[in-house]
Design an enzyme around this catalytic site. Structure first.
Site, PDB file in Angstrom:
ATOM      1  N   HIS A 185      65.476 -14.710  25.345  1.00  0.00           N
ATOM      2  CA  HIS A 185      64.613 -15.409  23.828  1.00  0.00           C
ATOM      3  C   HIS A 185      65.086 -15.569  23.018  1.00  0.00           C
ATOM      4  O   HIS A 185      64.859 -16.141  21.820  1.00  0.00           O
ATOM      5  CB  HIS A 185      63.828 -14.028  23.599  1.00  0.00           C
ATOM      6  CG  HIS A 185      65.349 -13.071  23.636  1.00  0.00           C
ATOM      7  ND1 HIS A 185      65.415 -12.587  24.693  1.00  0.00           N
ATOM      8  CD2 HIS A 185      65.186 -12.401  22.271  1.00  0.00           C
ATOM      9  CE1 HIS A 185      66.342 -11.356  23.117  1.00  0.00           C
ATOM     10  NE2 HIS A 185      66.176 -11.640  22.154  1.00  0.00           N
ATOM     11  N   ASP A 186      66.896 -15.767  22.359  1.00  0.00           N
ATOM     12  CA  ASP A 186      67.685 -16.150  21.354  1.00  0.00           C
ATOM     13  C   ASP A 186      67.545 -17.335  21.801  1.00  0.00           C
ATOM     14  O   ASP A 186      68.694 -17.670  21.413  1.00  0.00           O
ATOM     15  CB  ASP A 186      68.985 -14.910  21.305  1.00  0.00           C
ATOM     16  CG  ASP A 186      68.362 -13.536  21.208  1.00  0.00           C
ATOM     17  OD1 ASP A 186      67.190 -13.478  20.494  1.00  0.00           O
ATOM     18  OD2 ASP A 186      68.876 -12.639  21.378  1.00  0.00           O
ATOM     19  N   ASP A 227      70.920  -3.576  23.536  1.00  0.00           N
ATOM     20  CA  ASP A 227      71.074  -5.204  22.863  1.00  0.00           C
ATOM     21  C   ASP A 227      72.169  -4.326  21.837  1.00  0.00           C
ATOM     22  O   ASP A 227      72.588  -3.600  21.624  1.00  0.00           O
ATOM     23  CB  ASP A 227      69.445  -4.239  21.293  1.00  0.00           C
ATOM     24  CG  ASP A 227      69.418  -5.952  20.355  1.00  0.00           C
ATOM     25  OD1 ASP A 227      69.575  -7.144  20.943  1.00  0.00           O
ATOM     26  OD2 ASP A 227      69.638  -5.202  19.580  1.00  0.00           O
ATOM     27  N   ASP A 242      64.194  -2.406  27.095  1.00  0.00           N
ATOM     28  CA  ASP A 242      64.847  -3.335  25.439  1.00  0.00           C
ATOM     29  C   ASP A 242      65.556  -1.853  25.080  1.00  0.00           C
ATOM     30  O   ASP A 242      64.302  -1.938  23.763  1.00  0.00           O
ATOM     31  CB  ASP A 242      65.181  -4.820  25.081  1.00  0.00           C
ATOM     32  CG  ASP A 242      65.996  -6.038  25.259  1.00  0.00           C
ATOM     33  OD1 ASP A 242      66.740  -4.619  24.815  1.00  0.00           O
ATOM     34  OD2 ASP A 242      65.324  -6.404  24.648  1.00  0.00           O
ATOM     35  N   GLU A 291      74.314  -5.988  26.122  1.00  0.00           N
ATOM     36  CA  GLU A 291      74.211  -7.607  25.687  1.00  0.00           C
ATOM     37  C   GLU A 291      75.293  -7.136  24.726  1.00  0.00           C
ATOM     38  O   GLU A 291      75.182  -6.412  24.061  1.00  0.00           O
ATOM     39  CB  GLU A 291      72.903  -8.185  24.252  1.00  0.00           C
ATOM     40  CG  GLU A 291      73.624  -9.704  23.895  1.00  0.00           C
ATOM     41  CD  GLU A 291      72.424  -9.672  22.601  1.00  0.00           C
ATOM     42  OE1 GLU A 291      72.027 -10.791  22.681  1.00  0.00           O
ATOM     43  OE2 GLU A 291      72.394  -8.418  21.884  1.00  0.00           O
TER      44      GLU A 291
HETATM   45  C1  GLC Z   1      69.700  -9.765  19.946  1.00  0.00           C
HETATM   46  C2  GLC Z   1      68.772  -9.779  20.084  1.00  0.00           C
HETATM   47  C3  GLC Z   1      68.345 -10.708  18.885  1.00  0.00           C
HETATM   48  C4  GLC Z   1      68.054  -9.736  17.742  1.00  0.00           C
HETATM   49  C5  GLC Z   1      69.215  -9.099  17.723  1.00  0.00           C
HETATM   50  C6  GLC Z   1      69.355  -8.323  16.806  1.00  0.00           C
HETATM   51  O1  GLC Z   1      70.704 -10.321  20.139  1.00  0.00           O
HETATM   52  O2  GLC Z   1      68.287 -10.396  21.803  1.00  0.00           O
HETATM   53  O3  GLC Z   1      66.335 -10.969  19.769  1.00  0.00           O
HETATM   54  O4  GLC Z   1      67.129 -10.091  16.985  1.00  0.00           O
HETATM   55  O5  GLC Z   1      69.616  -8.165  18.857  1.00  0.00           O
HETATM   56  O6  GLC Z   1      68.479  -7.062  16.847  1.00  0.00           O
END
Ligand code: GLC
Length: 549
Positions: free
Chosen positions: A321-322, A196, A96, A247
């Site tokens: 995880h979010d 990310d 990641d 993402e």
């Molecule tokens: C993404 C991750 C999250 C993080 C954010 C900032 O959304 O999944 O956990 O806080 O990016 O890096």
């Protein structure tokens, strides 16, 4: 890149997966120790959340060294061992990478602070309007997206926490430096990359106030995004055939097609989140609302149909995880419905067109812990919003209701391996409290019970591999007027598949099309063995009928 349509990817939130050395924090050797379990489940890749050196203000998404391993998670040797051992079991490792921002403790940012001109230009430093920030943009974690330096009138941009400074991708030197990071890990034998908040990397040439919003429309799928991704692809993973997933925050279908259509040479697939906002009130995550089921269904159907028509490719997921767990959010999480609801959610997305993801613990039906006091929560976004909600005047009880429903810690609690006070996760003190549900939801029991959620997931992974219609079949929405049903047909030259997923608790009768009465029941979570013109669906029933050609 091989076939991405027959694969299933398992996400590991490293810090709470399995602790091998008793310090209460999950680690890389902990993953290696559980590879046999993952092989048994049948997954093809494991996506591991960030393990690089980091002050951990945002649990590793604030990276201070892109090419190291944070000692709390192990060593580089542990990483190499993990990749090697995983490969032996035909499991690829997906890392990641956070390329939108670095920790403010990263060497580049520190040099920028010292006034090094090269590194100033690695970030967005801008003069404010007096004491006011340069623009009115909001941080996604609450408050302004700009932080003033103590030492000068300059502010720096941080779309997330104040310790996560946004990188300036319009600077070719930044891009080059990041490509070297990708190459470093590629040479270590990784099989994939999760990138990310990737669609936020291209900021507009001029940073201006947003009079109708919080700034996101200026940098979401920003002006040079496709150019940057094509360059990233050409200069790094494109040559190696890695599986990549971006993402994509608040993205559109049109952009997602461009990100993931192989002809565009950008990424293998995209994560998008619209289906996980159907219980936000007016788009606000921290305001509770009922699930708008019709909207959820419409979103699935529209994305599935449109992505297919543009030859794009979806990452299919409910949890990460979010997110709070989908079980208990889109269905009941009561014990009497546990098996059915968990398997229904799984089948709904695993039979779609795309690559399914399983978030650790989902395969045993883990649920949200509903901790009673704020001390049990530690996520930075949660703590910020706890304070903001209190400021807005919500009572302690009302605030905790929102936190329990929305906190990211919901999915970050220890993986429930065994029924004991430490969930079999550690011999030390676990970094997050263990959920009471460990007494009835744990891996040990799931493996013993032949009809467990675990074996249903295993079957879903298997049938995706053996039925090309699940991988490549086209997608047609079905039974669209049935209020609590998500149903679709998948079809290719080998077979037609009819999938019916019922999100209701009371029995409900539906007609089955004549042709399918000759079909084979490929999947049922209620042991259905007979088909008829009219069938009565049970609570949270899922049913898939295969009709070979
Ligand atoms: C993404 C991750 C999250 C993080 C954010 C900032 O959304 O999944 O956990 O806080 O990016 O890096």
């Amino acid at each position: 890149m091989g076939n991405i349509a027959d694969k299933t990817i398992y996400q590991i939130y490293l810090r709470s997966f399995y602790d091998s050395n008793g310090d209460g924090v999950g680690d890389l050797p902990g993953i290696t120790a559980k590879l046999d379990y993952l092989e048994n489940l049948g997954v093809d890749l494991i996506w591991i959340n960030p393990f690089y050196p980091s002050p951990q203000n945002d649990n590793g998404y604030d990276i201070s060294d892109y090419t190291g391993v944070d000692p709390r998670f192990g060593t580089m040797e542990d990483f190499d061992t993990l990749v090697r051992e995983a490969k032996k079991r035909s499991i690829g490792v997906m890392i990641d990478l956070v390329l939108n921002h670095t920790s403010t403790e990263h060497e580049w940012f520190q040099k920028a602070l010292q006034g090094h001109p090269k590194y100033r230009d690695f970030y967005y430093f801008k003069k404010g309007k007096g004491d006011l920030p340069p623009t009115n943009w909001a941080s996604k974690f609450g408050g302004s997206a700009w932080e003033k330096l103590a030492s000068s009138d300059d502010f720096y941009l941080h779309l997330f926490d104040v310790t996560q400074a946004d990188l300036n991708w319009s600077n070719p030197e930044v891009r080059e430096a990041l490509y070297q990071v990708v190459d470093f890990w590629t040479q270590k034998g990784i099989a994939g990359l999760r990138l990310d908040v990737l669609n936020l990397i291209s900021k507009p040439d001029k940073l201006e106030d947003d009079f109708i919003g919080d700034g996101r429309r200026f940098y979401t799928d920003g002006p040079h995004i496709h150019e940057y991704l094509k360059e990233l692809h050409a200069k790094t993973f494109g040559k190696k055939g890695l599986i990549t997933v971006g993402e994509m925050s608040s993205t559109s279908i049109a952009n997602s097609i461009r990100y993931s259509n192989p002809a565009e040479k950008e990424l293998s697939m995209v994560f998008h989140f619209h289906h996980l906002k159907v219980d936000y009130k007016d788009g606000e995550k921290w305001q509770l609302d009922q699930v708008r089921f019709a909207e959820l269904k419409e979103l699935f159907h529209t994305w599935q149909v449109d992505m297919a028509s543009g030859n794009g490719w979806d990452a299919l997921f409910w949890n990460n995880h979010d997110q709070p767990r989908a079980l208990g959010r889109f269905t009941s999480d009561k014990p009497e419905f546990h098996y059915q609801a968990a398997t229904l959610l799984a089948a709904t997305i695993h039979l779609m067109r795309g690559t399914p993801y399983i978030y650790m613990g989902e395969e045993i039906g883990m649920i949200n812990p509903r901790f009673k006091d704020i001390q049990s929560y530690s996520d930075i976004e949660t703590i910020n919003h706890y304070q903001l909600l209190q400021k807005e005047g919500l009572s302690e009880r009302e605030t905790m209701e929102v936190i329990q429903a929305r906190s990211r810690d919901n999915s970050r609690i220890p993986m429930q391996w065994e029924n004991d006070a430490k969930a079999g996760f550690t011999t030390g003190t676990p970094l997050y409290p263990v959920s009471d549900s460990v007494s009835w939801i744990n891996v040990q029991d799931a493996l013993r019970e032949p009809d467990s959620i675990f074996y249903f997931y295993k079957k879903l992974i298997e049938i995706r591999k053996t039925h090309s219609v699940i991988q490549f079949g086209n997608y047609t929405p079905y039974l669209v007027d049935e209020e609590r049903i998500i149903s679709y047909l998948r079809e290719n030259e080998e077979a037609t598949l009819l999938a019916i997923h019922y999100y209701g608790e009371t029995p409900h009768e539906i007609p089955l099309p004549e042709a399918f009465l000759q079909g084979k029941i490929l999947l049922s979570n209620v042991k259905r063995s007979q088909l008829a013109k009219q069938i009565t669906l049970q609570s949270y029933e899922t049913l898939a009928i295969l009709l070979p050609k």
